[in-house]
Write a protein that holds these residues in place. Structure first.
Motif, mmCIF file in Angstrom:
data_model
loop_
_atom_site.group_PDB
_atom_site.id
_atom_site.type_symbol
_atom_site.label_atom_id
_atom_site.label_comp_id
_atom_site.label_asym_id
_atom_site.label_seq_id
_atom_site.Cartn_x
_atom_site.Cartn_y
_atom_site.Cartn_z
ATOM 1 N N TYR A 8 0.726 -1.231 0.076
ATOM 2 C CA TYR A 8 0.087 -0.041 0.043
ATOM 3 C C TYR A 8 0.904 1.339 0.052
ATOM 4 O O TYR A 8 1.792 1.497 0.878
ATOM 5 C CB TYR A 8 -0.768 0.081 1.350
ATOM 6 C CG TYR A 8 -1.869 -0.988 1.341
ATOM 7 C CD1 TYR A 8 -3.324 -0.839 0.771
ATOM 8 C CD2 TYR A 8 -1.676 -2.337 1.735
ATOM 9 C CE1 TYR A 8 -4.303 -1.629 0.838
ATOM 10 C CE2 TYR A 8 -2.611 -3.323 1.853
ATOM 11 C CZ TYR A 8 -3.777 -3.176 1.172
ATOM 12 O OH TYR A 8 -4.992 -3.773 1.302
ATOM 13 N N GLY A 9 0.813 2.215 -1.056
ATOM 14 C CA GLY A 9 1.659 3.414 -1.151
ATOM 15 C C GLY A 9 1.523 4.119 -2.124
ATOM 16 O O GLY A 9 0.281 4.114 -2.740
ATOM 17 N N ALA A 10 2.332 4.846 -2.879
ATOM 18 C CA ALA A 10 1.886 5.807 -3.606
ATOM 19 C C ALA A 10 3.327 6.126 -4.304
ATOM 20 O O ALA A 10 4.299 6.124 -3.712
ATOM 21 C CB ALA A 10 1.236 7.068 -3.003
ATOM 22 N N ALA A 11 3.426 6.547 -5.651
ATOM 23 C CA ALA A 11 4.377 6.959 -6.133
ATOM 24 C C ALA A 11 5.312 8.004 -5.422
ATOM 25 O O ALA A 11 4.559 9.157 -5.183
ATOM 26 C CB ALA A 11 4.347 7.373 -7.420
ATOM 27 N N GLY A 12 6.548 8.105 -5.050
ATOM 28 C CA GLY A 12 7.456 9.030 -4.476
ATOM 29 C C GLY A 12 7.015 9.103 -3.077
ATOM 30 O O GLY A 12 7.610 9.982 -2.454
ATOM 31 N N SER A 13 6.362 8.168 -2.616
ATOM 32 C CA SER A 13 6.053 8.236 -1.199
ATOM 33 C C SER A 13 6.858 7.171 -0.303
ATOM 34 O O SER A 13 8.052 6.876 -0.866
ATOM 35 C CB SER A 13 4.582 7.575 -0.836
ATOM 36 O OG SER A 13 4.382 6.426 -1.039
ATOM 37 N N GLY A 14 6.761 7.020 1.040
ATOM 38 C CA GLY A 14 7.401 6.268 1.600
ATOM 39 C C GLY A 14 7.619 4.596 1.135
ATOM 40 O O GLY A 14 8.448 4.067 1.682
ATOM 41 N N GLU A 33 -2.600 1.691 -4.712
ATOM 42 C CA GLU A 33 -2.461 3.389 -4.596
ATOM 43 C C GLU A 33 -3.224 3.859 -3.610
ATOM 44 O O GLU A 33 -4.356 3.690 -3.519
ATOM 45 C CB GLU A 33 -2.473 3.832 -6.064
ATOM 46 C CG GLU A 33 -1.559 3.564 -7.046
ATOM 47 C CD GLU A 33 -0.085 4.080 -7.063
ATOM 48 O OE1 GLU A 33 0.129 5.102 -6.273
ATOM 49 O OE2 GLU A 33 0.999 3.234 -7.149
ATOM 50 N N ARG A 34 -2.539 4.544 -2.737
ATOM 51 C CA ARG A 34 -2.821 5.585 -1.411
ATOM 52 C C ARG A 34 -2.496 6.650 -1.239
ATOM 53 O O ARG A 34 -1.481 6.803 -0.689
ATOM 54 C CB ARG A 34 -3.032 4.534 -0.341
ATOM 55 C CG ARG A 34 -4.049 3.276 -0.476
ATOM 56 C CD ARG A 34 -5.527 3.681 -0.387
ATOM 57 N NE ARG A 34 -6.347 2.456 -0.213
ATOM 58 C CZ ARG A 34 -6.768 1.939 -1.293
ATOM 59 N NH1 ARG A 34 -6.632 2.395 -2.490
ATOM 60 N NH2 ARG A 34 -7.883 0.877 -1.172
ATOM 61 N N THR A 35 -2.754 7.857 -1.941
ATOM 62 C CA THR A 35 -2.093 8.945 -1.726
ATOM 63 C C THR A 35 -2.854 9.908 -0.768
ATOM 64 O O THR A 35 -3.547 10.718 -0.832
ATOM 65 C CB THR A 35 -2.231 9.914 -3.128
ATOM 66 O OG1 THR A 35 -3.805 9.784 -3.620
ATOM 67 C CG2 THR A 35 -1.418 9.279 -4.346
ATOM 68 N N VAL A 36 -2.400 9.266 0.546
ATOM 69 C CA VAL A 36 -3.442 9.705 1.792
ATOM 70 C C VAL A 36 -3.013 11.072 2.296
ATOM 71 O O VAL A 36 -3.952 11.579 2.894
ATOM 72 C CB VAL A 36 -2.762 8.720 3.128
ATOM 73 C CG1 VAL A 36 -3.255 7.340 2.691
ATOM 74 C CG2 VAL A 36 -1.507 8.904 3.094
ATOM 75 N N TRP A 37 -1.964 11.827 1.714
ATOM 76 C CA TRP A 37 -1.719 13.413 2.249
ATOM 77 C C TRP A 37 -2.694 14.134 1.176
ATOM 78 O O TRP A 37 -2.802 15.211 1.459
ATOM 79 C CB TRP A 37 -0.464 13.565 1.855
ATOM 80 C CG TRP A 37 0.220 13.253 0.603
ATOM 81 C CD1 TRP A 37 0.248 14.393 -0.442
ATOM 82 C CD2 TRP A 37 0.850 12.154 -0.170
ATOM 83 N NE1 TRP A 37 0.757 13.869 -1.711
ATOM 84 C CE2 TRP A 37 1.067 12.448 -1.342
ATOM 85 C CE3 TRP A 37 0.940 10.904 0.604
ATOM 86 C CZ2 TRP A 37 1.705 11.594 -2.178
ATOM 87 C CZ3 TRP A 37 1.461 9.983 -0.291
ATOM 88 C CH2 TRP A 37 1.898 10.132 -1.691
ATOM 89 N N VAL A 55 1.034 5.483 4.743
ATOM 90 C CA VAL A 55 1.726 4.502 3.904
ATOM 91 C C VAL A 55 3.455 4.775 4.183
ATOM 92 O O VAL A 55 3.557 5.752 4.670
ATOM 93 C CB VAL A 55 1.441 4.821 2.390
ATOM 94 C CG1 VAL A 55 -0.031 4.555 2.243
ATOM 95 C CG2 VAL A 55 1.921 6.044 1.948
ATOM 96 N N PRO A 56 4.064 3.579 4.028
ATOM 97 C CA PRO A 56 3.943 2.234 3.358
ATOM 98 C C PRO A 56 3.087 1.263 4.450
ATOM 99 O O PRO A 56 3.261 1.443 5.678
ATOM 100 C CB PRO A 56 4.939 1.777 2.630
ATOM 101 C CG PRO A 56 6.157 2.262 3.787
ATOM 102 C CD PRO A 56 5.545 3.580 4.186
ATOM 103 N N ALA A 57 2.361 0.402 3.871
ATOM 104 C CA ALA A 57 2.052 -1.008 4.478
ATOM 105 C C ALA A 57 2.226 -1.952 3.645
ATOM 106 O O ALA A 57 2.268 -1.746 2.284
ATOM 107 C CB ALA A 57 0.631 -0.840 5.081
ATOM 108 N N LEU A 58 2.661 -3.068 3.913
ATOM 109 C CA LEU A 58 3.214 -4.118 3.547
ATOM 110 C C LEU A 58 2.497 -5.386 3.954
ATOM 111 O O LEU A 58 2.637 -5.817 4.989
ATOM 112 C CB LEU A 58 4.793 -4.260 3.350
ATOM 113 C CG LEU A 58 5.401 -5.556 2.414
ATOM 114 C CD1 LEU A 58 5.128 -5.613 1.033
ATOM 115 C CD2 LEU A 58 6.612 -5.767 2.799
ATOM 116 N N VAL A 59 1.960 -6.255 2.921
ATOM 117 C CA VAL A 59 1.517 -7.594 3.568
ATOM 118 C C VAL A 59 2.230 -8.648 2.915
ATOM 119 O O VAL A 59 2.502 -8.740 1.513
ATOM 120 C CB VAL A 59 -0.161 -7.646 2.856
ATOM 121 C CG1 VAL A 59 -0.551 -9.143 3.174
ATOM 122 C CG2 VAL A 59 -0.889 -6.739 3.401
#
Length: 218
Positions: A8-14, A33-37, A55-59
């Motif tokens: 769970y993340g987004a381009a350019g994020s953590g 994709e989760r652009t939470v900000w 984000v991030p979260a990893l399964v």
């Protein structure tokens, strides 16, 4: 259970160093994709996975959920000892590796919770500029302190082989106040980041997930 990792993340994020690590490991993974900000709906959806809405979260393929980017990177590297992406537990480099992975997470990365939405701590509009200025100054001071106490041991932080510490540093150093300020605060660490940027195994990955577009350095 699945053979794939789920990010769970987004381009350019953590999530970027996590995705880069999985790319280097040749492990199959999918990104949600989760652009939470920037997107309240995305943050609401992320809360179902990580109550911190981050984000991030990893399964993992086992189904285990991990959060916290430094922990994820260490776990991925340690679980693939042949990759060389982290020093072994009995390596003399291990304490240095753990110290600076945790330092980036706690002293620098954590400040972006404020910078991503300055109103979280600004009591009124007049405080926002002060918080931006002071968090930027703190980030620069932390990079300088890291440079003074942990000069690169070669092309990268631990020698001439790439580790997840280098990936972490290269990604976080691209966030505001961005690379130009980072180079000024920590020129030797800047050289490490440039080596990571130029890593041929990640050329296609960077182009897709964190492109070096015009004026990207700030």
């Amino acid at each position: 259970m699945s053979d794939d990792y789920l990010v769970y993340g987004a381009a350019g994020s953590g999530s970027t160093p996590v995705e880069a690590t999985l790319t280097l490991l040749g492990e199959p993974y999918r990104v949600i994709e989760r652009t939470v900000w920037a997107d309240a709906a995305a943050a609401d959806e992320m809360e179902k996975v990580n109550p911190l809405r981050q984000v991030p979260a990893l399964v993992l393929p086992s189904g285990e959920l991990m959060t916290e980017s430094a922990a994820i990177l260490i776990q991925l590297a340690d679980s693939h000892p042949g990759s060389g992406l982290s020093p072994a537990w009995d390596s003399p480099l291990r304490p240095r590796f753990l110290r600076w992975m945790t330092y980036i997470a706690a002293q620098i990365y954590a400040l972006y919770w404020i910078r991503d939405d300055i109103t979280r701590l600004a009591a009124d509009k007049a405080h926002e500029a002060v918080l931006r200025e002071r968090t930027a100054a703190r980030i620069s001071a932390c990079w300088t302190m890291m440079e003074l106490q942990a000069p690169p041991a070669g092309r990268f932080m631990l020698g001439d082989e790439l580790s997840v510490l280098d990936l972490y540093l290269a990604v976080v150093s691209r966030w505001g106040p961005r690379r130009r300020g980072f180079y000024a605060a920590a020129p030797r660490l800047g050289e490490v980041a440039r080596h990571v940027d130029a890593e041929p195994r990640l050329a296609a990955f960077w182009a897709e997930r964190f492109p070096f577009s015009e004026a990207w350095e700030g």
